[in-house]
Design a protein around this motif. Sequence first.
Motif, PDB file in Angstrom:
ATOM      1  N   CYS A  72      12.525  -0.444  19.103  1.00  0.00           N
ATOM      2  CA  CYS A  72      11.707  -0.750  17.640  1.00  0.00           C
ATOM      3  C   CYS A  72      12.822  -0.296  16.448  1.00  0.00           C
ATOM      4  O   CYS A  72      13.059   0.481  15.734  1.00  0.00           O
ATOM      5  N   ASP A  93      13.769  -1.236  11.956  1.00  0.00           N
ATOM      6  CA  ASP A  93      12.533  -1.283  10.704  1.00  0.00           C
ATOM      7  C   ASP A  93      12.964  -2.664   9.963  1.00  0.00           C
ATOM      8  O   ASP A  93      12.940  -3.150   9.476  1.00  0.00           O
ATOM      9  N   SER A 125      18.676   6.241   8.573  1.00  0.00           N
ATOM     10  CA  SER A 125      17.313   7.074   8.441  1.00  0.00           C
ATOM     11  C   SER A 125      18.603   9.238   7.982  1.00  0.00           C
ATOM     12  O   SER A 125      18.754   9.792   8.661  1.00  0.00           O
ATOM     13  N   SER A 147      13.711   7.814  12.115  1.00  0.00           N
ATOM     14  CA  SER A 147      12.720   7.320  11.529  1.00  0.00           C
ATOM     15  C   SER A 147      12.940   5.825  10.998  1.00  0.00           C
ATOM     16  O   SER A 147      11.864   4.905  10.672  1.00  0.00           O
ATOM     17  N   HIS A 148      13.915   5.280  11.323  1.00  0.00           N
ATOM     18  CA  HIS A 148      14.417   3.568  10.983  1.00  0.00           C
ATOM     19  C   HIS A 148      13.922   3.101  12.519  1.00  0.00           C
ATOM     20  O   HIS A 148      14.710   2.241  11.711  1.00  0.00           O
ATOM     21  N   CYS A 151       6.234  -4.385  18.719  1.00  0.00           N
ATOM     22  CA  CYS A 151       6.928  -3.367  18.036  1.00  0.00           C
ATOM     23  C   CYS A 151       5.870  -3.080  17.731  1.00  0.00           C
ATOM     24  O   CYS A 151       5.247  -4.517  16.671  1.00  0.00           O
ATOM     25  N   PRO A 152       5.543  -1.403  16.895  1.00  0.00           N
ATOM     26  CA  PRO A 152       4.603  -2.194  15.145  1.00  0.00           C
ATOM     27  C   PRO A 152       4.981  -2.369  14.597  1.00  0.00           C
ATOM     28  O   PRO A 152       5.831  -2.535  14.309  1.00  0.00           O
ATOM     29  N   ALA A 153       4.136  -2.878  13.483  1.00  0.00           N
ATOM     30  CA  ALA A 153       4.251  -3.503  12.370  1.00  0.00           C
ATOM     31  C   ALA A 153       5.722  -2.981  11.125  1.00  0.00           C
ATOM     32  O   ALA A 153       6.180  -3.859  10.409  1.00  0.00           O
ATOM     33  N   SER A 154       5.778  -1.635  11.010  1.00  0.00           N
ATOM     34  CA  SER A 154       6.346  -0.783  10.853  1.00  0.00           C
ATOM     35  C   SER A 154       7.969  -0.789  10.818  1.00  0.00           C
ATOM     36  O   SER A 154       8.738  -0.687   9.996  1.00  0.00           O
ATOM     37  N   HIS A 155       8.368  -1.410  11.884  1.00  0.00           N
ATOM     38  CA  HIS A 155       8.824  -1.446  12.849  1.00  0.00           C
ATOM     39  C   HIS A 155       9.551  -2.715  13.789  1.00  0.00           C
ATOM     40  O   HIS A 155       9.135  -2.780  14.667  1.00  0.00           O
TER      41      HIS A 155
END
Length: 334
Positions: free
Chosen positions: A193, A195, A201, A206-207, A216-220
């Motif tokens: 996943c 971003d 990053s 972290s990206h 995938c999470p909303a952040s990614h």
Amino acid sequence: MYWRSLLAAAAVVPAVDAATLRFSCSQLVVDRLDPLVNPGALPSPHLHQIVGGNAFNASMDPQVHDLPTTATCTSCTPIEDFSNYWTATLFFRARNGTLHRVNTFGNELGYTGASGGQTVYYLSSGKVTAFKPGFRMTVGDPKFRTAAELQAKYKYMDFTCLQTSMTRTGQTLNFPNNPCPAGIMVSIRFPTCWDGKNTDSPDHQSHVAYPNGNACPASHPVTVPQVFYETYWDTRPFNNKAEWPADGSQPFVWSFGDKTGYGIHGDYVFGWKGDALQRAMDQNCNSDLFNNNINCNTLKTQTLAAANKCTIPRKVDENLDGWLNTLPGDMPIM
């Protein structure tokens, strides 16, 4: 675990929007360079084994160093893939404390003709977005020395003690504790996943993120192909337990000084030419799991013999062969 599911799927029609792109990348160089974690350093603190395009160097600033236009060859069989893939290097520590570098060898499921290196996969189970120019990432942490640390942060990174070339059970998070008749396979899988914004990053991790279940999470929110390495280490010359440490402990150590295996990590810099990777993913390209054959009419490939010819000279002049008193860079073992 994922490899075993691939074997089961090999006998049936591939699922819709599912790609299993598998290919060999021969050894490009073994050198003490790390353009992600230690850009520009000559040498970097620890030794790596590197495969892929011959544009690999100590810095690889994406603003000035475009891999597909800079490289003139690749050690991977898809000739449009000038990416670089690398891991730490494995060493054997004998009973008397001296160290010997362990070579990689070609995957015996189709790639015996490869001059070392590793098997690379790009996997998908649905629609994915290929990486963008300049994209890079790492996975794992060389500082980790416990299973708890590794399991708390990363997934799908393990060791297989090969009884035969077909062994795909008995994975461990640490180095195997007994001799492995057919060598040790190290598997490293990257998160899937992204971003959707950053090609890197500060920590090079972290990206990207792991999915929550199948989403995938909303952040990614952007699903990317899973990059997956299998590296075959030829530990067979070191299977005599009379040469292992007197206390009976396993004798292998990563080039950054890890004698547990939990510091397993990998680095990736995207370098596919144009839209080649996106085309392959969109066409759900699949490769034979037992032979050197990419079933993908949108990709151009080369033979293993041709891939073996793509190498670069070491930039760091140091002795890496024979018996050594210390790890390259005098990395402490702990």
